[in-house]
Design an enzyme around this catalytic site. Structure first.
Site, PDB file in Angstrom:
ATOM      1  N   ASP A  47     -42.301  20.353  77.473  1.00  0.00           N
ATOM      2  CA  ASP A  47     -41.960  19.989  78.859  1.00  0.00           C
ATOM      3  C   ASP A  47     -40.486  20.239  79.167  1.00  0.00           C
ATOM      4  O   ASP A  47     -40.009  19.880  80.238  1.00  0.00           O
ATOM      5  CB  ASP A  47     -42.347  18.536  79.163  1.00  0.00           C
ATOM      6  N   HIS A  89     -33.838  11.929  82.931  1.00  0.00           N
ATOM      7  CA  HIS A  89     -34.406  11.692  81.599  1.00  0.00           C
ATOM      8  C   HIS A  89     -33.541  12.218  80.454  1.00  0.00           C
ATOM      9  O   HIS A  89     -33.721  11.802  79.304  1.00  0.00           O
ATOM     10  CB  HIS A  89     -35.788  12.347  81.473  1.00  0.00           C
ATOM     11  N   GLY A  97     -38.396  15.546  79.581  1.00  0.00           N
ATOM     12  CA  GLY A  97     -39.031  15.565  80.896  1.00  0.00           C
ATOM     13  C   GLY A  97     -38.441  16.561  81.868  1.00  0.00           C
ATOM     14  O   GLY A  97     -38.173  16.224  83.016  1.00  0.00           O
ATOM     15  N   ASP A 124     -37.794   7.285  91.751  1.00  0.00           N
ATOM     16  CA  ASP A 124     -38.701   8.261  91.150  1.00  0.00           C
ATOM     17  C   ASP A 124     -39.896   7.509  90.560  1.00  0.00           C
ATOM     18  O   ASP A 124     -39.778   6.362  90.151  1.00  0.00           O
ATOM     19  CB  ASP A 124     -37.930   8.989  90.032  1.00  0.00           C
ATOM     20  N   HIS A 126     -41.159   7.977  87.789  1.00  0.00           N
ATOM     21  CA  HIS A 126     -40.896   7.809  86.364  1.00  0.00           C
ATOM     22  C   HIS A 126     -39.669   6.935  86.126  1.00  0.00           C
ATOM     23  O   HIS A 126     -38.714   6.977  86.901  1.00  0.00           O
ATOM     24  CB  HIS A 126     -40.676   9.171  85.688  1.00  0.00           C
ATOM     25  N   ASP A 213     -41.667  12.311  93.538  1.00  0.00           N
ATOM     26  CA  ASP A 213     -42.988  12.222  92.896  1.00  0.00           C
ATOM     27  C   ASP A 213     -43.614  10.843  93.077  1.00  0.00           C
ATOM     28  O   ASP A 213     -44.726  10.592  92.610  1.00  0.00           O
ATOM     29  CB  ASP A 213     -42.919  12.598  91.414  1.00  0.00           C
ATOM     30  N   TYR A 252     -43.641  17.155  92.481  1.00  0.00           N
ATOM     31  CA  TYR A 252     -44.448  18.251  91.943  1.00  0.00           C
ATOM     32  C   TYR A 252     -45.464  18.788  92.936  1.00  0.00           C
ATOM     33  O   TYR A 252     -46.269  19.638  92.586  1.00  0.00           O
ATOM     34  CB  TYR A 252     -45.105  17.787  90.638  1.00  0.00           C
TER      35      TYR A 252
END
EC number: 3.5.1.98
Length: 382
Positions: A47, A89, A97, A124, A126, A213, A252
């Site tokens: 990733d 990240h 990430g 986010d 995440h 996202d 995304y």
């Protein structure tokens, strides 16, 4: 609109390890097969793929956030935006990430030269693990992350019990959420927590990561926010009238990312944008309706009132342990820019220069000071 400088390796190494920065500088798709051990060590691969001009990509988005922080420090603006940034990240010694260089940490380090306390807010989907980890042991940065947690969702961190350690205990705030959270639930929780955080912590500047996202319909996300709900968080933070650095982040479903950050740019500029997207070369991506705003989806909200109340209570209880806003001792402010070695006179005028070399010789006309206080007078744009 300001053209950012490309961050120099020595600037990136203010947070990241020098060996990691050097490896990013060296690696490319044609040679990566020769560095299997290093790819594993620095977590490049699945990733975090190696692609052409990877290092220059890092230099540009990191340079944008660093420049944004410097403009705020020098009071050249009240709000600075870098939609290309927000790669939260990345760790000190490894990628994670699809984040290679943590521009947010570098920007916050810059802000700490002029501000006693920096508040970092992350919406986010995440967890903002790289930023939290970087400042986990200090009270000079408070990190607040609203994110999906559980079901092995990436990156797997961000429990409400993660609150910081040592001097940083109670200065990391995590708001773990479940699938399907909607505008009403999210914005109520956001306003309550952020209001209390600003009241208790009294930051001098805010950094807001606006990962898109968390919107409904994202390919990797699992929240149910409309663009208006997402933008309401930006509007609320703006109302504190504190210096504000805004970045992008994840996202995304690309056409919705573009919609979201367009609307939020309007919010930050106090400009109401029409819902009809004007004709442009990318209009086909916004078919069939060509509208700016998207509604939320039809996901079930798994965040019960009881669950959200419990999370809110735990967070507010932890904030009670902050006795007072931390202060810092007076010290000399480090310089803003590192000036690279570059011998302009040594260039052969008969040789054609590539774009990268030409960029290094551009003297920007928007530098921060004129006169004796200009630390950047001889700075070449990279």
């Amino acid at each position: 609109m300001q053209r950012p400088h490309k961050a120099y390796p020595v600037e990136l190494a203010q947070f990241h390890s020098a060996d990691y920065v050097e490896f990013l500088h060296r690696i490319n798709p044609d040679t990566q097969h020769l560095f299997a051990n290093e790819l594993s060590k620095y977590n490049l691969g699945e990733d975090c793929p190696v692609f052409e001009n990877l290092f220059e990509f890092c230099q540009i988005y990191a340079g944008g956030t660093i420049d944004a922080a410097r403009r705020l420090n020098h009071q050249l603006c009240d709000i600075a935006i870098n939609w290309a940034g927000g790669l939260h990240h990345a760790k000190k010694c490894e990628a994670s990430g699809f984040c290679y260089i943590n521009d947010l940490v570098l920007g916050i380090l810059e802000l700490l030269k002029y501000h006693s306390r920096v508040l970092y807010i992350d919406i986010d989907v995440h967890h903002g693990d790289g930023v939290e980890e970087a400042f986990y042991f200090t009270d000079r940065v408070m990190t607040v992350s609203f994110h999906k947690y559980g079901d092995l969702f990436f990156p797997g961190t961000g429990d409400v019990k993660e609150i910081g350690e040592r001097e940083g205990k109670f200065y990391a705030i995590n708001v773990p959420l479940k699938d399907g959270i909607d505008d009403g639930s999210f914005t109520r929780l956001f306003r309550t927590i952020i209001s209390k955080v600003v009241e208790m912590y009294r930051p001098g500047v805010i950094v807001l990561q606006c990962g898109a996202d968390s919107l409904a319909g994202d390919r990797l996300g699992c929240f149910n926010l409309s663009i208006d709900g997402h933008a309401e968080c930006v509007r609320f933070v703006k109302k504190f009238n504190l210096p504000l650095l805004v970045t992008g982040g994840g996202g995304y479903t690309k056409e919705n990312v573009a919609r979201c950050w367009t609307v939020e740019t309007g919010v930050l500029l106090d400009t109401e944008l029409p819902n009809e997207i004007p004709d442009n070369e990318y209009i086909k991506y916004f078919s069939p309706d060509h509208l700016l705003r998207i509604p939320n989806g039809h996901m079930e909200n798994l965040n019960t009132k009881s669950y959200l109340s419990t999370i809110k209570t735990q967070v507010l209880e932890n904030l009670r342990f902050i006795q007072h806003a931390p202060g810092v001792q007076m010290q000399e402010v480090p310089p803003d820019f590192y000036i690279p070695d570059f011998d302009e006179d040594g260039q052969n005028p008969d040789e054609r220069m590539n774009r990268h070399t030409q960029d290094k010789q551009i003297q920007r006309d928007d530098e921060y000071y004129e006169g004796d206080n200009d630390n950047d007078h001889d700075m070449d744009d990279a």
